[in-house]
Motif scaffolding. Structure first.
Motif, short mmCIF file in Angstrom:
data_model
loop_
_atom_site.label_atom_id
_atom_site.label_comp_id
_atom_site.label_asym_id
_atom_site.label_seq_id
_atom_site.Cartn_x
_atom_site.Cartn_y
_atom_site.Cartn_z
N GLY A 123 9.19 2.85 -42.63
CA GLY A 123 10.11 1.73 -42.62
C GLY A 123 11.54 2.17 -42.88
N TYR A 174 10.03 -1.97 -48.55
CA TYR A 174 9.36 -1.63 -47.29
C TYR A 174 7.86 -1.78 -47.49
CZ TYR A 174 13.83 0.45 -45.96
OH TYR A 174 15.16 0.64 -45.66
N SER A 178 7.77 -1.96 -42.26
CA SER A 178 9.20 -2.23 -42.22
C SER A 178 9.58 -3.02 -43.46
CB SER A 178 9.55 -3.00 -40.96
OG SER A 178 10.94 -3.18 -40.86
#
Length: 406
Positions: free
Chosen positions: A118, A182, A192
């Protein structure tokens, strides 16, 4: 890119263990299952495989051209290389992991790998976006400069590249230290920023990320290229037919840039905001994967728009394919020139010996090799090469120039 992969889905209809992990921003085990069907995973894997391969080839080719042909090593082209490097890193350090996860139906590299994925993809994505904004500003600032840009001055471009990386770090490091976090993404095969958290901490970060890493670069790009287009229109009276073609080409390029930017990132931003402020489950994992894939296509589109539609790079590309050696000459100058202001000229009201008049016309991606002369039957309206009437025999070119190599 704002973020390479955005967590856009809620917990409705998702495996409870996955929802718990997403809510806390951690993976409880070494891997977790996807919420897509096997067919869905296959489709995503194929798309990611194609995008990753094309992005890798395109951006590697850009770097090869830059290393192979010295004529391309100009300051403005360094920004294009910076964009290609950031996109290439996404293709190397990001796409393979999401591709592998899609083929296996689960995330494969654990909690630490999820956080790293992420962060890294967000970092490289924002660098690419900010570099596009810096590129547009560089072209605009060169346009308003009173003199031609120094093609050997790398200081300003180096500063712009540094700003793009520092700016990206400013917005991607905070989740590592508690301002948001993340974690796993909706479909379960990528990671992400957690866009589904409803806490003030996460919402404040998401709003800042959306504004400063998507909206601001977009506004800079639109403003700068809009000014560039207006500057080209200012000289349309110098040579109507040639200027009209140049103006149409600039307009075409600007429209393509803006459309592709919006196509890649607007769905991402809209889905992120819906997931952040909408009710849980409004955005399903199946729907959320579409903006994610669209965002990754920017790694393929950027080299095509900003490099291979650049005539200078395209000529070098053809020379590379045919194993030719480019001859140094005026047709391969390192920058294009655009006349953007003729207001300092003096209007011509009577007959002139127009064979002595030289007029520069706007060009886009097309080096100015020769300066056309007006025929005896042409009555110009603005003389951009003459000084005042008292010094008529001393031609002075008064113009602003800018790079528009895209």
């Amino acid at each position: 890119m704002i973020v390479s992969n955005v967590s856009l889905s809620g917990c409705a209809g998702v495996n409870s263990a996955l929802c718990a992990a997403a809510g806390e921003g951690h993976l409880r085990g070494g891997s977790y299952g996807t919420t897509l069907t096997p067919t869905g995973n296959l489709v995503v894997a194929v798309c990611l495989g194609i995008i990753g391969t094309l992005g890798l080839v395109n951006n590697l080719l850009v770097l090869v051209l830059f290393c192979r042909f010295k004529i391309l090593r100009s300051p403005i082209n360094l920004l294009l290389i910076n964009i290609s490097i950031s996109d290439l890193l996404v293709c190397v350090l990001g796409t393979p992991f999401s591709f592998a996860a899609s083929t296996q139906g689960r995330w494969l590299i654990g909690e630490g790998g999820c956080v790293w994925y992420g962060f890294a993809n967000s970092l490289f994505g924002i660098v690419s976006l900010i570099s596009l904004a810096v590129l547009s500003y560089e072209r605009y600032s060169t346009m308003v400069a009173p003199t031609e840009a120094d093609s050997s001055n790398y200081h300003k471009i180096s500063l712009g590249i540094t700003v793009s990386w520092v700016y990206s770090l400013i917005w991607t490091v905070p989740p590592l230290f508690g301002w948001s976090h993340y974690g796993p993404e909706g479909p379960g095969t990528t990671c992400s920023v957690d866009w589904t958290a409803k806490t003030a901490n996460s919402i404040s970060y998401i709003i800042c990320l959306f504004v400063f890493c998507l909206i601001v670069p977009f506004l800079v790009i639109v403003y700068c290229y809009g000014k560039l287009l207006c500057a080209i229109r200012q000289v349309s009276g110098i040579n109507a037919s040639v200027s009209r073609k140049r103006e149409q080409r600039v307009l075409f390029m600007v429209v393509i840039m803006v459309i592709c930017y919006l196509l890649c990132w607007l769905p991402y931003g809209i889905m992120a905001l819906i997931a952040t402020f909408g009710p849980p489950g409004l955005v399903t994992p199946v729907v959320s994967i579409i903006p994610s894939v669209l965002a990754k296509t920017s790694t393929v589109i950027n080299p095509v728009i900003y490099v291979f539609m650049n005539k200078q790079f395209y000529r070098c590309f053809k020379a590379l394919l045919h194993c030719e050696v480019l001859r140094r000459g005026s047709s391969m100058k390192s920058s294009s020139k655009v006349v953007t202001k003729a207001l300092r000229g003096v209007a011509v009201t009577g007959p002139r010996n127009t064979n002595n008049f030289l007029f520069m016309v706007a060009s886009l991606g097309e080096p100015v090799t020769t300066i056309p002369q007006l025929g005896p039957s042409v009555e110009p309206t603005i003389d951009v090469t003459r000084g005042s009437s008292s010094d008529i025999n001393k031609p002075v070119v008064v113009s602003l120039v800018t790079h528009f190599d895209g």
